[in-house]
Design an enzyme around this catalytic site. Structure first.
Site, PDB file in Angstrom:
ATOM      1  CB  SER A  92      -0.904   0.004   1.239  1.00  0.00           C
ATOM      2  OG  SER A  92      -1.607   1.229   1.360  1.00  0.00           O
TER       3      SER A  92
ATOM      4  CE1 TYR B  96      -4.111  -2.041   4.995  1.00  0.00           C
ATOM      5  CE2 TYR B  96      -3.549   0.229   4.432  1.00  0.00           C
ATOM      6  CZ  TYR B  96      -3.884  -1.067   4.041  1.00  0.00           C
ATOM      7  OH  TYR B  96      -3.968  -1.383   2.706  1.00  0.00           O
TER       8      TYR B  96
END
Length: 264
Positions: A144, A157
């Site tokens: 990501s 995250y």
């Protein structure tokens, strides 16, 4: 190593929806044989039948919770026994929860690392050993852009995806002598059901929906780089450009874009 997908067997995790489902379709459209992993048998069966009926190619499914190490090991044994040589794996399964650290329960933190990091590492290890037998293969790990620009409410995250990038970068160098390609895919927000868990209020989605990535476009691009020596796939380009600026001047970027970074 061949550079086309035709007749190549591709394992895809998290394949029951979103990017994983689209990866399955584009694998099949490109002539490859998708081998799909997810927890939901019903969803996998629907995707399998659609691919068989509409693309007229084989598609295989295995229902498994990849955070269950014993179940995962057994499933991978079955896959290799059923199909012989596998040619690539796309570690797509992942989850996010956008909360401040002080508000997040520990079980949520553990779950993110078990799925995003440990399952990716275990599957990469299993497939690395498998690919080494023929000195060929491709491991693609979905990371990501959050790993490159961490923002409030994405601390855990972002940490999990940073671990994926660090692992992938080192694995790439380890696997190079074996003729195995290793690629990380670093994405901005994608229009999938990921945000049903990550952002149940819908506030973040509302603020970024204008520039969310199309999962079909993402999947098509990822499949186009299968069996090529691609280090990273970064999308969208402007977010990758921003991450490079952030690496050069993090303090300035955090001051200039404080409002944008706090949209969660």
């Amino acid at each position: 190593m061949r550079h086309d997908v035709n007749k190549q067997k591709i394992i895809i995790t998290g394949a029951s929806a979103g990017i994983g489902q689209k990866l399955a379709w584009h694998t099949a459209i490109s002539g490859g044989i998708p081998i799909l992993l997810a927890r939901s048998t019903d969803k996998l069966e629907r995707i399998q039948q659609d691919i068989i009926n509409e693309i007229h190619t084989n598609c295989f499914i295995y229902s498994v919770d990849i955070t269950d190490e014993k179940a995962l090991a057994n499933t991978m044994e079955h896959i290799i026994a059923d199909h012989g040589q596998i040619h690539a794996i796309i570690n797509n399964a992942g989850m996010g929860i956008f909360e401040y650290v002080q508000d997040m329960n520990w079980q949520s933190m553990e779950r993110m690392f078990q799925l995003n990091v440990l399952a990716t590492m275990r599957l990469s290890q299993i497939m690395l050993n498998h690919f080494s037998t023929v000195r060929s293969g491709h491991i693609i790990n979905i990371a990501s852009q959050a790993a490159k620009i961490a923002t409030p409410k994405s601390s855990v995250y972002a940490a999990s995806k940073s671990a994926v990038i660090g692992f992938t970068n080192a694995l790439r160098m380890e696997a190079a002598s074996e003729g195995i390609y290793v690629t990380s895919v670093n994405l901005g927000p994608v229009r999938t059901n990921f945000f049903q868990t990550a952002d149940p209020t819908g506030n973040y989605v509302k603020s970024v929906q204008a520039y969310m990535l199309d999962p079909d476009h993402v999947a098509k691009k990822v499949i186009s780089y299968l069996f090529t020596n691609k280090r990273e796939i970064n999308m969208p380009w402007w977010m990758e450009f921003g991450s490079k600026l952030y690496q050069l001047s993090p303090r300035i970027m955090e001051c200039l874009f404080r409002k944008q970074f706090s949209k969660k």
